[in-house]
Design a protein around this motif. Structure first.
Motif, short mmCIF file in Angstrom:
data_model
loop_
_atom_site.label_atom_id
_atom_site.label_comp_id
_atom_site.label_asym_id
_atom_site.label_seq_id
_atom_site.Cartn_x
_atom_site.Cartn_y
_atom_site.Cartn_z
N LEU A 530 16.47 4.26 -0.63
CA LEU A 530 17.47 3.34 -1.16
C LEU A 530 18.83 4.02 -1.34
O LEU A 530 19.86 3.35 -1.25
CB LEU A 530 16.99 2.77 -2.50
N SER A 531 18.83 5.34 -1.57
CA SER A 531 20.11 6.05 -1.65
C SER A 531 20.81 6.04 -0.30
O SER A 531 22.03 5.84 -0.21
CB SER A 531 19.88 7.49 -2.11
N ILE A 532 20.03 6.21 0.79
CA ILE A 532 20.60 6.13 2.13
C ILE A 532 21.14 4.72 2.38
O ILE A 532 22.25 4.54 2.94
CB ILE A 532 19.55 6.52 3.18
N VAL A 533 20.38 3.69 1.96
CA VAL A 533 20.83 2.31 2.13
C VAL A 533 22.15 2.09 1.41
O VAL A 533 23.10 1.49 1.95
CB VAL A 533 19.75 1.34 1.61
N LYS A 534 22.25 2.58 0.18
CA LYS A 534 23.48 2.37 -0.60
C LYS A 534 24.69 3.01 0.08
O LYS A 534 25.77 2.42 0.15
CB LYS A 534 23.30 2.96 -2.00
N HIS A 535 24.52 4.23 0.61
CA HIS A 535 25.64 4.91 1.25
C HIS A 535 26.02 4.23 2.56
O HIS A 535 27.21 4.20 2.93
CB HIS A 535 25.30 6.38 1.49
N ILE A 536 25.03 3.69 3.29
CA ILE A 536 25.37 2.94 4.50
C ILE A 536 26.18 1.70 4.15
O ILE A 536 27.17 1.37 4.83
CB ILE A 536 24.08 2.57 5.26
N VAL A 537 25.78 1.00 3.10
CA VAL A 537 26.51 -0.20 2.67
C VAL A 537 27.93 0.17 2.27
O VAL A 537 28.90 -0.51 2.63
CB VAL A 537 25.75 -0.89 1.52
N GLU A 538 28.09 1.26 1.50
CA GLU A 538 29.43 1.68 1.08
C GLU A 538 30.26 2.12 2.28
O GLU A 538 31.48 1.91 2.30
CB GLU A 538 29.31 2.83 0.08
N LYS A 539 29.60 2.72 3.30
CA LYS A 539 30.32 3.13 4.50
C LYS A 539 30.89 1.91 5.22
O LYS A 539 31.92 2.00 5.89
CB LYS A 539 29.35 3.87 5.43
N HIS A 540 30.21 0.75 5.08
CA HIS A 540 30.68 -0.50 5.70
C HIS A 540 31.46 -1.38 4.72
O HIS A 540 31.64 -2.56 4.97
CB HIS A 540 29.48 -1.29 6.26
N ARG A 541 31.91 -0.76 3.61
CA ARG A 541 32.73 -1.47 2.60
C ARG A 541 32.00 -2.71 2.06
O ARG A 541 32.60 -3.77 1.85
CB ARG A 541 34.08 -1.88 3.20
N GLY A 542 30.69 -2.57 1.87
CA GLY A 542 29.88 -3.70 1.40
C GLY A 542 29.42 -3.51 -0.03
O GLY A 542 29.86 -2.61 -0.76
N HIS A 543 28.48 -4.39 -0.43
CA HIS A 543 27.97 -4.39 -1.80
C HIS A 543 26.46 -4.62 -1.76
O HIS A 543 25.97 -5.41 -0.95
CB HIS A 543 28.65 -5.52 -2.61
N ILE A 544 25.73 -3.90 -2.62
CA ILE A 544 24.27 -4.04 -2.67
C ILE A 544 23.85 -4.33 -4.11
O ILE A 544 24.44 -3.80 -5.06
CB ILE A 544 23.56 -2.77 -2.14
N ALA A 545 22.85 -5.19 -4.27
CA ALA A 545 22.36 -5.55 -5.59
C ALA A 545 20.88 -5.90 -5.49
O ALA A 545 20.34 -6.10 -4.39
CB ALA A 545 23.15 -6.72 -6.16
N LEU A 546 20.21 -5.96 -6.63
CA LEU A 546 18.78 -6.32 -6.61
C LEU A 546 18.46 -7.17 -7.83
O LEU A 546 19.18 -7.18 -8.84
CB LEU A 546 17.91 -5.06 -6.57
N GLN A 547 17.33 -7.87 -7.68
CA GLN A 547 16.77 -8.66 -8.77
C GLN A 547 15.26 -8.47 -8.71
O GLN A 547 14.65 -8.59 -7.64
CB GLN A 547 17.14 -10.14 -8.62
N SER A 548 14.64 -8.12 -9.81
CA SER A 548 13.21 -7.81 -9.78
C SER A 548 12.54 -8.23 -11.08
O SER A 548 13.19 -8.28 -12.15
CB SER A 548 13.02 -6.29 -9.55
N GLU A 549 11.28 -8.52 -10.95
CA GLU A 549 10.45 -8.84 -12.12
C GLU A 549 9.15 -8.07 -11.95
O GLU A 549 8.47 -8.19 -10.92
CB GLU A 549 10.19 -10.34 -12.21
N GLU A 550 8.81 -7.28 -12.94
CA GLU A 550 7.66 -6.39 -12.83
C GLU A 550 6.39 -7.21 -12.63
O GLU A 550 6.12 -8.16 -13.36
CB GLU A 550 7.54 -5.53 -14.08
N GLY A 551 5.62 -6.86 -11.60
CA GLY A 551 4.37 -7.53 -11.28
C GLY A 551 4.53 -8.75 -10.41
O GLY A 551 3.53 -9.31 -9.95
N LYS A 552 5.76 -9.19 -10.12
CA LYS A 552 5.96 -10.41 -9.33
C LYS A 552 6.72 -10.15 -8.03
O LYS A 552 6.61 -10.92 -7.09
CB LYS A 552 6.69 -11.46 -10.15
N GLY A 553 7.52 -9.13 -7.99
CA GLY A 553 8.24 -8.85 -6.75
C GLY A 553 9.70 -8.49 -6.97
O GLY A 553 10.22 -8.52 -8.09
N THR A 554 10.35 -8.15 -5.85
CA THR A 554 11.74 -7.67 -5.89
C THR A 554 12.52 -8.31 -4.75
O THR A 554 11.99 -8.51 -3.66
CB THR A 554 11.78 -6.13 -5.73
#
Length: 562
Positions: A530-554
């Motif tokens: 996920l750190s690699i994903v974040k840096h790739i997104v920043e390299k493309h001037r983008g934004h990354i976010a998540l929403q998760s609930e324990e036991g149900k999914g992300t």
């Protein structure tokens, strides 16, 4: 300048006088010496002719004692016996037959030589004559010191004349120097009014340069007056805080950024004490140190707009004529630099830890096998398999670290990329793994084209989908959706997996961070995906976010500029 010109003229005059004097005396000495030798040769030949005609050569020679102390007459037999000498007793003198001038006279009729006289112990010039048919040799000589004596007698008069000439040159050099320098001294008092043709032609470029510099200075002064307001405006818009204090810690000037850092209740007026501006002990101590002549600096935690920040301050003394007249206080926001330094330190520590774990395992198994403590072929195969798995894990970790570094540093070429096609290819590559884990993976949405690096975007989609598959549960599903959201291209990956605890959601994009380390060992993760994903997104001037609930999914979504 006047002294240098005067000294130069005097040195030139002195050198000229000395050179001419030495040259003239040398020429005179050479001429006089040659003339003296020519005279002695003629005299010797005349005296020899007279002796031959007299009938009694020895008596004739004895009667010719007309030579002064500087000249000497010697009458010799053909065998070299001295029959007569005007300066010594002939009976006491040795045979002169082997003397060079005598040998040359016997051979050619005339001989000459210059050497140190054994009898008189003086430098002497000899000339000898032997007339054909005569049984004798006549030799005349004169000491060279006599020539030098004449030269030395005229030397004082010559030196006195040189001294008088040098005194005259000193007087003339002084007048010439004054005549050369006076126009320039007069011009120095009227540089603005002097004309280029009123001085020496060689000084015209110099005067033109002075006129040009005067015009430049006037223009610069006018520019400074005009730019004073601009400078004030620049200071007010500096991101760094700047405070000028006098010797008594009174505020002379302060810009808006400094007020933002220090946040005083009211803006202090010029001339007010620094205590009206701030009471922070670190800044007051830094100013005191600067007033004592020692620059001070440091880090200081602050708040601006209710947000914490780290401020680096510099306090430097202001010197004028060697005395401290005030203090400059500079404030800079270094929050991001401090945070980056902390991240680098954490990254180094994590890399060391992550690399040490597989290396320790490999080293342990290898040591057991090396010492022969494992003899069962099955155990050897098991240990070799463990070494192979740990080496693979180590290589995977190193590969992720290298990719992360390249993503941060390299400027990769960009091209139009179909984001939907990238998602579909990532799902195809993970199809076999998903089947083994009993997870279904599907891609939906519409084609969206962005400008980016296709290799990086494929790696981003692979990592997101792989995490969704690995951290899922048997019978779970992964849905990848591509579309447009908030005016941006959006790639969304949803899973029905184990979810992320609330305490870990803000840290999952950090390097080497794992929510469940035991599960990560089972799935073979490195903690860098996920750190690699974040840096790739920043390299493309983008934004990354998540929403998760324990036991149900992300659900993780990435928004990239179209």
């Amino acid at each position: 300048m006047r002294r240098r010109i005067y000294q130069s003229l005097c040195l030139i005059a002195l050198a000229s006088i000395l050179c001419s004097t030495v040259a003239s005396l040398t020429l005179y000495y050479g001429f006089y010496s040659q003339q003296n030798r020519d005279s002695l040769r003629s005299q010797c030949q005349i005296m020899a002719a007279g002796a031959a005609a007299s009938g009694d050569p020895l008596a004739f020679v004895r009667s010719q004692e007309i030579a002064g102390d500087n000249q000497r007459i010697t009458f010799l037999a053909l065998d070299g016996t001295v029959l007569y000498d005007s300066h010594a007793d002939a009976s006491t003198l040795p045979n002169h037959g082997q003397r060079p001038e005598v040998q040359e006279a016997l051979a050619q009729g005339f001989g000459e030589e210059e050497r140190q006289s054994v009898t008189l112990d003086e430098g002497t010039y000899y000339c000898a004559v032997h007339l054909e048919g005569e049984e004798w040799i006549l030799r005349l000589s004169c000491d060279t010191q006599g020539v030098l004596g004449v030269f030395l007698r005229i030397l004082p008069a010559d030196l006195i004349s040189c001294l008088v000439l040098f005194v005259v040159c000193l007087f003339l050099a002084q007048r010439v120097t004054r005549r050369i320098v006076s126009p320039m001294l007069a011009a120095a008092d009227h540089l603005d009014d002097i004309q280029d043709d009123s001085l020496y032609e060689e000084l015209t470029p110099f005067l033109q340069e002075i006129h040009q510099q005067n015009a430049t200075i006037r223009h610069q002064l006018e520019t400074i007056r005009q730019d004073k307001g601009t400078i004030t405006l620049i200071l007010e818009n500096m991101r760094e805080g700047l405070v000028l204090l006098d010797r008594e810690k009174r505020v002379l000037s302060i810009n808006q950024s400094a007020l933002g850092f220090l946040n005083p209740p009211v803006r202090p007026q010029d001339g007010q004490s620094m205590l009206e501006l701030t009471r922070l002990p670190a800044l007051i101590a830094a100013v005191d140190s600067a007033e004592a002549g020692e620059p001070a600096s440091g880090l200081l935690p602050m708040e601006r707009d209710d947000a914490p920040l780290t401020c680096r301050y510099f306090a430097n003394p202001v010197f004028q004529d060697g005395e401290i007249t005030g203090v400059i206080l500079l404030l800079m926001d270094v929050t991001e630099q401090v945070r980056a330094q902390q991240m680098r330190e954490e990254f180094s520590a994590n890399v060391s830890h992550e690399l040490k774990t597989p290396l320790t395992t490999i080293s342990g198994f290898a040591e057991l096998m090396e010492r022969g403590m494992v003899s069962d072929p099955k155990e050897v195969a098991s240990f070799a398999g463990s070494i192979h798995r740990e080496a693979g894990r180590l290589l995977l970790l190193i590969d992720d670290i290298i990719r992360l570094s390249r993503i941060q540093e390299e400027r990769l070429p960009q091209e139009p990329v179909n984001l939907l096609q990238v998602a579909q290819e990532a799902a195809q590559r993970l199809a076999d793994q998903a089947r083994r884990l009993e997870v279904t993976i599907a891609v939906q949405g519409e084609p969206v084209t962005i400008l980016g690096n296709e290799t990086m975007l494929q790696e981003m989609a692979d990592n997101l989908c792989q995490n969704a598959v690995k951290y899922n549960r048997p019978g779970g599903s992964v849905v990848v959706t591509v579309g447009i959201r908030n005016g941006c291209a959006c790639l969304e990956v949803s899973d029905t997996g184990i979810g992320i605890p609330a305490a870990s959601r803000d840290r999952v994009f950090e390097r080497f961070y794992r929510v469940d380390k035991s599960r990560s060992k089972q799935t073979g993760g490195t903690g860098l995906g996920l750190s690699i994903v974040k840096h790739i997104v920043e390299k493309h001037r983008g934004h990354i976010a998540l929403q998760s609930e324990e036991g149900k999914g992300t659900t993780i979504w990435v928004e990239l500029p179209l």
